[in-house]
Scaffold this motif. Structure first.
Motif, short mmCIF file in Angstrom:
data_model
loop_
_atom_site.label_atom_id
_atom_site.label_comp_id
_atom_site.label_asym_id
_atom_site.label_seq_id
_atom_site.Cartn_x
_atom_site.Cartn_y
_atom_site.Cartn_z
N GLY A 174 0.80 -1.21 0.00
CA GLY A 174 0.00 0.00 0.00
C GLY A 174 0.83 1.26 0.00
O GLY A 174 0.59 2.18 -0.79
N GLU A 175 1.84 1.34 0.87
CA GLU A 175 2.65 2.55 0.98
C GLU A 175 3.59 2.72 -0.22
O GLU A 175 3.93 3.84 -0.59
CB GLU A 175 3.46 2.55 2.27
CG GLU A 175 2.63 2.65 3.54
CD GLU A 175 2.02 4.03 3.73
OE1 GLU A 175 2.21 4.91 2.86
OE2 GLU A 175 1.33 4.22 4.74
N SER A 176 4.03 1.61 -0.80
CA SER A 176 5.01 1.69 -1.88
C SER A 176 4.40 1.77 -3.27
O SER A 176 5.11 1.98 -4.25
CB SER A 176 5.94 0.47 -1.83
OG SER A 176 5.22 -0.72 -2.11
N ALA A 177 3.07 1.63 -3.37
CA ALA A 177 2.43 1.52 -4.68
C ALA A 177 2.59 2.81 -5.51
O ALA A 177 2.41 3.92 -5.01
CB ALA A 177 0.95 1.20 -4.51
N ASP A 202 1.41 8.99 -9.68
CA ASP A 202 1.37 9.08 -8.22
C ASP A 202 2.37 8.07 -7.67
O ASP A 202 2.27 6.88 -7.94
CB ASP A 202 -0.04 8.77 -7.70
CG ASP A 202 -0.18 9.05 -6.21
OD1 ASP A 202 0.31 8.21 -5.42
OD2 ASP A 202 -0.77 10.07 -5.83
N MET A 203 3.36 8.57 -6.91
CA MET A 203 4.46 7.73 -6.45
C MET A 203 4.34 7.45 -4.96
O MET A 203 4.02 8.34 -4.16
CB MET A 203 5.80 8.42 -6.73
CG MET A 203 6.01 8.82 -8.18
SD MET A 203 6.27 7.39 -9.25
CE MET A 203 7.91 6.88 -8.72
N ASP A 225 6.66 9.62 -2.65
CA ASP A 225 5.51 10.33 -2.09
C ASP A 225 5.25 11.63 -2.86
O ASP A 225 5.13 12.71 -2.29
CB ASP A 225 5.75 10.62 -0.60
CG ASP A 225 4.53 11.24 0.08
OD1 ASP A 225 3.41 10.80 -0.20
OD2 ASP A 225 4.72 12.19 0.86
N SER A 226 5.18 11.51 -4.19
CA SER A 226 4.98 12.69 -5.02
C SER A 226 3.89 12.44 -6.06
O SER A 226 3.51 11.29 -6.32
CB SER A 226 6.28 13.08 -5.74
OG SER A 226 6.62 12.11 -6.71
N GLU A 252 4.67 19.38 -14.09
CA GLU A 252 4.66 19.70 -12.67
C GLU A 252 4.83 18.42 -11.87
O GLU A 252 4.18 17.41 -12.14
CB GLU A 252 3.35 20.38 -12.26
CG GLU A 252 3.11 21.74 -12.89
CD GLU A 252 1.86 22.43 -12.35
OE1 GLU A 252 1.30 21.93 -11.33
OE2 GLU A 252 1.43 23.44 -12.93
N ILE A 253 5.71 18.48 -10.89
CA ILE A 253 5.87 17.39 -9.93
C ILE A 253 6.01 18.01 -8.56
O ILE A 253 6.70 19.02 -8.39
CB ILE A 253 7.09 16.50 -10.26
CG1 ILE A 253 7.20 15.35 -9.25
CG2 ILE A 253 8.38 17.30 -10.32
CD1 ILE A 253 8.24 14.31 -9.63
N GLU A 254 5.32 17.45 -7.56
CA GLU A 254 5.35 18.02 -6.22
C GLU A 254 5.29 16.91 -5.18
O GLU A 254 4.51 15.96 -5.31
CB GLU A 254 4.19 18.99 -6.01
CG GLU A 254 4.20 19.67 -4.65
CD GLU A 254 3.18 20.79 -4.55
OE1 GLU A 254 3.18 21.49 -3.51
OE2 GLU A 254 2.40 20.98 -5.50
#
Length: 701
Positions: A174-177, A202-203, A225-226, A252-254
């Motif tokens: 879940g967290e790494s998907a 979505d990273m 987490d971006s 755009e990447i954030e």
């Protein structure tokens, strides 16, 4: 396998044995490249060039969407990826390359924030052309070479394409998907064509080879987490021998700011990590717009004419550390100020290129024209509205002439000259309080001129063997922003500050190439010297400063591919480099360049196999050699422990499209990244990403 991991002398031996392998002297398809300002056959270019085609690019992107990782996998002379949003310290042949999108510069040499590797989603790119070594072909900033990202072209008929991708690690699915989606539409109606696309990504977070959470880089920027979005449009119209084309790319990447970095201990071998939490301020981000308008005329008074006008708006926001940085402190804002910086650059330019073949019916071709560039760059602290780097305006005019002689059978000679005239304007400013109380610096408008030369030649010995040699010079400004913001002595003036002098890099390239229908190989030796170069040095607070010193780099690059059978292809790529700098200003290089300035020796091996008309696979290995860095006294100041990673990917034709399945770091190797080992820093003592599984589906209809 013996010769693959031995020193360069054995690679020379391997290269010498190539003709004895007995492969047929079959015809080899000619490759055309455009990164040299005009489309030319690769066989006539007298320096090392790597072209990453669409198939190779898609194959690598199925493993990892990070462009720096792709470049490192296919170009060993490129530094190992930091696996972050920032690419500070990533070099080509030991110097910073110039990134471009369809010829539009993306690098920001006036204030190099290390973000030029994240200005477009790689799924929008059709191929990558890399010119190795310093050159002035595209002007400012190509001390290490040129990396030109060629975007996709419109199709000849209505075509739609969709791509879905996902990836995860078993430690915490879940967290790494990761999730990615892109859609493109392309069509041609009469003389007009268009391609438009959008991609979303979505990273998740990443885990290393021991199942530990990889540290987050909250300040410099992290792709973990971006979220990112990329919109792209290219449209054109043809008439007679002419074409006009407009390209617009918005990226755009954030970072989502869900994970707070936790310091490790570099001396004790404890990696940095991250915990869930809230971070003050904005997430680290890149927001980039690139626009180009191109006009071409293949019969302009007997010449080929190309005019490119371009604009790039670049804003890189750096995040805030949970611990206050000493550099940002100011009594006016209290004792524990947490701030964050934003690097901005606005570029406008025109490139005029004219090509005239067979001058006066002689075997002489000319490429000539002029480049105009205006670049305004500044860096501010966005939470308090302070200027860290004052606005710096750079104006450049550069006429050039390149001649090619083909009058001798199998021999092509080139020679060129480029005149750089530039002016840098900076108004009066005061540095931050942390620089010994804040120093007033008198502004000014210093101007610089430089005449750059290049000479080269290539000789086709036989249909299989080619040799080439090249000498070229590159012109670049130092990292003006770092230089100006770091002034900590009184009574300084922009007009006379020595460290603002341009960097002139001289590069020589010598190579031999062997190509048949079954095997191709290239071996090149290069040198890259600068009498007043620049070197990044990491300070205790994690902030880099620029040192102006003489630097000298030389190295070897070797690549080979062998079609062992009709379905098996083996590949080998090897690079080694030695870099030195003048540590005591006596005019002699006497100390080793560190890992933030030069890449490690590395060998990449690959095996591609076509199992059927529907299934093909690739197994690749990346091995980084150990390296010791010594000072002028011969004392070891840094050690890098090399590591090996394996990647496996498969492409399957199914469901009216293509399914890709890949495993990155197949053996779950545990290692500290090259950057982390080369620049010991507790907050950025990052381990590399462990085993990751990636799945994708792409369909055209």
């Amino acid at each position: 396998m013996y010769c693959f991991v031995r020193p360069a002398s054995l690679l020379l031996t391997c290269g010498a044995l190539l003709p004895s392998l007995g492969f047929a002297d079959n015809a080899v398809e000619e490759v055309i490249v455009s990164a040299s300002r005009t489309e030319r056959p690769l066989s006539t270019i007298p320096n090392t060039v790597t072209v990453i085609n669409a198939a190779e690019l898609q194959q690598q992107l199925s493993i990892q969407d990070d462009l720096s990782t792709v470049l490192g996998n296919l170009i060993p002379g490129f530094s190992p990826s930091r696996q972050k949003m920032t690419n500070a310290g990533e070099t080509l042949r030991g110097r910073k390359p110039l990134y471009m999108i369809d010829g539009v510069p993306q690098s920001n040499p006036l204030r190099d924030g290390g973000r030029e590797g994240n200005t477009i989603d790689p799924v929008m790119v059709e191929r990558v052309e890399v010119l190795h070594g310093a050159n002035a072909i595209h002007g400012l900033g190509a001390a290490g070479g040129v990396i030109n990202l060629i975007t996709k072209k419109p199709a000849a008929k209505l075509e739609q394409s969709v791509r879905f991708s996902t990836g995860f690690q078993t430690e915490d699915v879940g967290e790494s998907a990761d999730f990615g989606m892109s859609y493109s539409l392309s069509n041609r109606v009469d003389n007009a064509d268009v391609i438009a696309s959008i991609s979303l990504r979505d990273m998740g977070v990443a885990y290393d080879g021991k199942g530990q959470l990889v540290g987050a880089d909250n300040t410099q920027g992290d792709t973990m987490d971006s979220q990112s979005v990329n919109g792209f449009v290219k449209t054109g119209y043809d008439w007679d021998d002419q074409r006009i084309e407009l390209m617009v790319n918005r990226y755009e990447i954030e970072n989502k700011n869900n994970w707070v970095s936790v310091a490790g201990n570099a001396a004790a071998g404890i990696p940095s990590s991250a915990v869930k939490g809230e971070i003050v301020g904005e997430g680290a981000s890149n927001k980039v717009t690139a626009i180009s308008l191109n006009y071409t005329n293949d019969d302009f008074f007997g010449q080929k004419l190309r005019i490119q006008g371009f604009r790039q708006d670049f804003a890189a926001t750096y995040g805030a550390e949970a611990v206050p940085l000493a550099t940002f402190q100011d009594p006016a804002y209290g004792p524990d100020l947490i701030d964050q910086s934003q690097n901005n650059s606005e570029k406008n330019g025109i490139k005029l290129t004219l090509v005239k073949n067979d001058i006066a019916n002689l075997p002489v071709n000319l490429v000539y024209g002029v480049d105009l560039l205006q670049d305004k760059t500044w860096q501010e602290l966005i939470q308090t509205g302070r200027a860290w780097v004052p606005p710096s305006e750079y104006e450049n005019v550069a006429p050039y002439l390149q001649a090619e002689f083909t009058g001798i059978d199998k021999l092509t000679l080139t020679s060129g000259v480029r005149y750089e005239k530039s002016k840098l304007t900076v108004n009066d400013f005061t540095t931050l309080v942390s620089y010994k109380g804040g120093q007033f610096v008198e502004g000014g408008s210093p101007d610089f001129t430089e005449t750059l030369y290049n000479y080269g030649g290539t000789y086709q010995i036989t249909s299989a063997w080619r040799v080439f040699a090249n000498y070229a010079e590159a012109f670049s400004m130092p990292d003006v922003g770092r230089v100006l913001r770091g002034i900590d002595e009184p009574n300084q003036s922009v007009e006379s500050f020595l460290d603002l002098k341009p960097v002139l890099t001289e590069s020589a390239d010598f190579g031999v190439e062997f190509k048949t229908g079954d095997i191709s190989a290239q071996l090149s030796y290069y040198t890259s010297d600068s009498n007043f170069g620049e070197r990044l040095q990491l300070n205790a607070d994690g902030i880099y400063t620029v040192q102006r010193e003489k630097t000298a780099i030389d190295g070897l690059e070797f690549s080979a591919s062998w079609a062992v059978t009709d379905v098996d292809l083996f590949g080998l790529r090897y690079a080694e480099a030695t870099g030195r700098y003048d540590s005591n200003k006596d005019g002699r290089v006497d100390a080793d360049l560190g890992g933030t300035n030069i890449s490690p020796d590395r060998v990449n091996l690959s095996w591609d196999r076509t199992w059927s008309s529907r299934i093909d696979t690739r197994l690749q290995a990346n091995y980084l050699f150990d390296r010791e860095v010594r000072n002028s006294s011969g004392v070891v100041t840094n050690r890098f422990n090399g590591y090996t990673t394996l990647d496996l990917s498969a492409n399957i034709a199914a469901f009216d499209g293509n399914i890709s399945l890949a495993v990155q770091n197949l053996t779950d190797e545990y290692y500290f990244t090259y950057y982390s080992q080369s620049s010991p820093n507790n907050i950025r003592n990052f381990t590399g990403v462990g085993r990751s599984i990636n799945l994708g589906y792409q369909r055209k209809f």
